[in-house]
Design a protein around this motif. Structure first.
Motif, mmCIF file in Angstrom:
data_model
loop_
_atom_site.group_PDB
_atom_site.id
_atom_site.type_symbol
_atom_site.label_atom_id
_atom_site.label_comp_id
_atom_site.label_asym_id
_atom_site.label_seq_id
_atom_site.Cartn_x
_atom_site.Cartn_y
_atom_site.Cartn_z
ATOM 1 N N LEU A 1 0.812 -1.101 -0.170
ATOM 2 C CA LEU A 1 -0.084 0.119 0.108
ATOM 3 C C LEU A 1 0.770 1.234 -0.063
ATOM 4 C CD1 LEU A 1 -2.702 -1.335 2.634
ATOM 5 C CD2 LEU A 1 -2.806 -1.223 0.130
ATOM 6 N N GLY A 2 1.980 1.225 -0.961
ATOM 7 C CA GLY A 2 2.803 2.531 -1.024
ATOM 8 C C GLY A 2 2.014 3.575 -1.370
ATOM 9 N N PRO A 3 2.866 4.722 -1.332
ATOM 10 C CA PRO A 3 2.396 6.121 -1.725
ATOM 11 C C PRO A 3 1.813 6.171 -3.049
ATOM 12 C CG PRO A 3 4.531 6.163 -1.291
ATOM 13 C CD PRO A 3 4.235 4.733 -1.166
ATOM 14 N N ASP A 4 2.372 5.474 -4.174
ATOM 15 C CA ASP A 4 2.132 5.479 -5.608
ATOM 16 C C ASP A 4 1.430 4.316 -6.066
ATOM 17 O OD1 ASP A 4 1.890 6.322 -8.379
ATOM 18 O OD2 ASP A 4 4.336 5.939 -8.497
ATOM 19 N N PRO A 5 -0.060 4.646 -6.326
ATOM 20 C CA PRO A 5 -0.835 3.633 -6.857
ATOM 21 C C PRO A 5 -0.639 2.931 -8.265
ATOM 22 C CG PRO A 5 -2.196 5.761 -6.979
ATOM 23 C CD PRO A 5 -0.792 5.922 -6.231
ATOM 24 N N VAL A 6 0.145 3.660 -8.853
ATOM 25 C CA VAL A 6 0.967 3.004 -10.506
ATOM 26 C C VAL A 6 1.879 2.175 -10.172
ATOM 27 C CG1 VAL A 6 1.998 3.770 -12.506
ATOM 28 C CG2 VAL A 6 0.241 5.129 -11.486
ATOM 29 N N GLN A 7 2.672 2.455 -9.065
ATOM 30 C CA GLN A 7 3.890 1.360 -8.898
ATOM 31 C C GLN A 7 3.152 0.126 -8.396
ATOM 32 O OE1 GLN A 7 6.435 3.485 -6.384
ATOM 33 N NE2 GLN A 7 7.697 4.355 -8.085
ATOM 34 N N THR A 8 2.042 0.367 -7.242
ATOM 35 C CA THR A 8 1.560 -0.719 -6.579
ATOM 36 C C THR A 8 1.031 -1.676 -7.846
ATOM 37 O OG1 THR A 8 1.262 0.528 -4.590
ATOM 38 C CG2 THR A 8 -0.285 -1.370 -5.036
ATOM 39 N N ALA A 9 0.196 -0.926 -8.468
ATOM 40 C CA ALA A 9 -0.588 -1.754 -9.751
ATOM 41 C C ALA A 9 0.534 -2.542 -10.512
ATOM 42 C CB ALA A 9 -1.214 -0.904 -10.642
ATOM 43 N N GLY A 10 1.744 -1.928 -10.953
ATOM 44 C CA GLY A 10 2.669 -2.746 -11.541
ATOM 45 C C GLY A 10 3.331 -3.671 -10.895
ATOM 46 N N GLY A 11 3.413 -3.522 -9.756
ATOM 47 C CA GLY A 11 4.102 -4.853 -8.584
ATOM 48 C C GLY A 11 2.779 -5.914 -8.770
ATOM 49 N N VAL A 12 1.657 -5.530 -8.747
ATOM 50 C CA VAL A 12 0.776 -6.759 -8.616
ATOM 51 C C VAL A 12 0.697 -7.412 -9.950
ATOM 52 C CG1 VAL A 12 -1.851 -7.309 -8.481
ATOM 53 C CG2 VAL A 12 -0.761 -5.582 -6.864
ATOM 54 N N ALA A 13 0.712 -6.590 -11.095
ATOM 55 C CA ALA A 13 0.709 -7.279 -12.283
ATOM 56 C C ALA A 13 1.764 -8.206 -12.734
ATOM 57 C CB ALA A 13 0.725 -6.159 -13.540
ATOM 58 N N ALA A 14 2.991 -7.598 -11.952
ATOM 59 C CA ALA A 14 4.254 -8.476 -12.361
ATOM 60 C C ALA A 14 4.188 -9.702 -11.433
ATOM 61 C CB ALA A 14 5.475 -7.722 -12.012
ATOM 62 N N LEU A 15 3.499 -9.708 -10.394
ATOM 63 C CA LEU A 15 3.476 -10.924 -9.615
ATOM 64 C C LEU A 15 2.252 -11.891 -10.321
ATOM 65 C CD1 LEU A 15 3.141 -9.743 -5.764
ATOM 66 C CD2 LEU A 15 5.171 -10.965 -6.905
ATOM 67 N N ALA A 16 1.235 -11.425 -10.840
ATOM 68 C CA ALA A 16 0.419 -12.270 -11.554
ATOM 69 C C ALA A 16 1.151 -12.828 -12.794
ATOM 70 C CB ALA A 16 -0.832 -11.386 -12.071
ATOM 71 N N VAL A 17 1.741 -11.935 -13.496
ATOM 72 C CA VAL A 17 2.401 -12.741 -14.714
ATOM 73 C C VAL A 17 3.468 -13.791 -14.177
ATOM 74 C CG1 VAL A 17 4.045 -12.399 -16.547
ATOM 75 C CG2 VAL A 17 2.315 -10.645 -16.238
ATOM 76 N N ALA A 18 4.234 -13.825 -13.156
ATOM 77 C CA ALA A 18 5.137 -14.623 -12.748
ATOM 78 C C ALA A 18 4.252 -15.713 -12.306
ATOM 79 C CB ALA A 18 6.019 -14.005 -11.516
ATOM 80 N N ALA A 19 3.221 -15.794 -11.518
ATOM 81 C CA ALA A 19 2.579 -16.774 -11.081
ATOM 82 C C ALA A 19 1.903 -17.477 -12.188
ATOM 83 C CB ALA A 19 1.385 -16.432 -10.080
ATOM 84 N N ALA A 20 1.383 -16.721 -13.305
ATOM 85 C CA ALA A 20 0.727 -17.632 -14.587
ATOM 86 C C ALA A 20 2.065 -18.172 -15.217
ATOM 87 C CB ALA A 20 0.057 -16.477 -15.264
ATOM 88 N N GLY A 21 2.907 -17.746 -15.342
ATOM 89 C CA GLY A 21 4.042 -18.363 -16.036
ATOM 90 C C GLY A 21 4.547 -19.709 -15.308
ATOM 91 N N GLY A 22 4.642 -19.661 -13.853
ATOM 92 C CA GLY A 22 5.220 -20.747 -13.349
ATOM 93 C C GLY A 22 4.194 -21.862 -13.336
ATOM 94 N N THR A 23 3.021 -21.523 -13.424
ATOM 95 C CA THR A 23 1.764 -22.437 -13.221
ATOM 96 C C THR A 23 1.851 -23.061 -14.942
ATOM 97 O OG1 THR A 23 0.486 -21.127 -11.649
ATOM 98 C CG2 THR A 23 -0.703 -22.772 -13.352
ATOM 99 N N TRP A 24 2.047 -22.551 -15.634
ATOM 100 C CA TRP A 24 2.171 -23.141 -17.197
ATOM 101 C C TRP A 24 3.089 -24.035 -17.234
ATOM 102 C CZ3 TRP A 24 5.777 -21.962 -21.239
ATOM 103 C CH2 TRP A 24 5.374 -22.259 -22.120
ATOM 104 N N LEU A 25 4.320 -23.083 -16.721
ATOM 105 C CA LEU A 25 5.661 -24.519 -16.657
ATOM 106 C C LEU A 25 5.434 -25.668 -15.978
ATOM 107 C CD1 LEU A 25 8.652 -21.919 -16.393
ATOM 108 C CD2 LEU A 25 8.130 -23.450 -18.664
ATOM 109 N N LEU A 26 4.745 -25.515 -14.755
ATOM 110 C CA LEU A 26 4.647 -26.901 -14.144
ATOM 111 C C LEU A 26 3.411 -27.995 -14.553
ATOM 112 C CD1 LEU A 26 4.313 -25.463 -10.431
ATOM 113 C CD2 LEU A 26 6.122 -26.957 -11.427
ATOM 114 N N HIS A 27 2.573 -27.213 -15.426
ATOM 115 C CA HIS A 27 1.586 -28.025 -16.203
ATOM 116 C C HIS A 27 2.199 -28.580 -17.460
ATOM 117 C CE1 HIS A 27 -2.417 -29.324 -17.387
ATOM 118 N NE2 HIS A 27 -2.204 -28.631 -18.849
ATOM 119 N N ARG A 28 3.163 -28.039 -18.161
ATOM 120 C CA ARG A 28 3.819 -28.700 -19.053
ATOM 121 C C ARG A 28 4.628 -29.755 -18.835
ATOM 122 N NH1 ARG A 28 6.700 -25.192 -23.426
ATOM 123 N NH2 ARG A 28 7.253 -27.200 -24.061
#
Length: 185
Positions: free
Chosen positions: A151-178
């Motif tokens: 909950l940092g002071p900049d909402p744009v940075q917070t949204a970017g961090g959440v998006a990066a975590l979501a992409v990493a989680a999706a990529g890890g799930t895809w690799l484990l599935h393969r």
């Protein structure tokens, strides 16, 4: 608070007395008109209405004394053995109407203490020698640790961090599935 100050003063007086005896150096005598030691006044400088503690080793072990602070308008008080039996301790309050100046505080030991008289000086001022008490400071804002926060002071940075975590989680799930299907990576 009063007992703590009295114990501190008696401890200091005892330490000075013992250190003087061990090193062979006489301990300082403040305004003594009798033998054995002076009358220590703490605090030495006060404002009207303040509590003052005095102590002496002049009355001997277990000795008592009659104190006289009438010069400053406080009247008589009693000095009795403190935590350390060789130190007689007493207290009095400087009257609220006391005028600025230097006043002599006197204590006369009982007969067992040899009837000696000791004195010390008390300085009364109209201004306090203590620093003023400041109100507590309450922190505001986020902590700048370099790692960031959810909950940092900049909402744009917070949204970017959440998006990066979501992409990493999706990529890890895809690799484990393969890997589970037997596909070679």
């Amino acid at each position: 608070m009063r007992r703590t100050a009295a114990r501190l003063l008696t401890g200091i007086a005892l330490t000075v007395t013992v250190a003087g005896a061990v090193t062979g150096v006489a301990s300082p005598v403040y305004g003594s008109t009798g033998g054995g030691g002076g009358l220590e006044v703490y605090p030495k400088t006060v404002t009207p209405g303040a509590q003052v503690t005095v102590n002496t080793t002049a009355c001997g072990t277990g000795g008592t004394a009659a104190g006289d602070a009438s010069a400053v308008g406080a009247g008589a008080f009693v000095l009795a053995p403190g935590t350390h039996q060789e130190v007689a301790v007493g207290q009095f309050r400087v009257p609220p109407g006391a005028q600025p100046g230097t006043y002599e505080i006197v204590a006369r030991c009982d007969r067992e203490g040899g009837g000696s008289q000791v004195s010390g000086d008390l300085v009364v001022t109209l201004t306090s020698t203590r620093e003023p008490v400041r109100p507590p400071v309450h922190p505001r804002g986020s902590v700048k640790t370099g790692v960031g926060g959810a909950l940092g002071p900049d909402p744009v940075q917070t949204a970017g961090g959440v998006a990066a975590l979501a992409v990493a989680a999706a990529g890890g799930t895809w690799l484990l599935h393969r890997r589970a299907r037997g596909d070679r990576i």
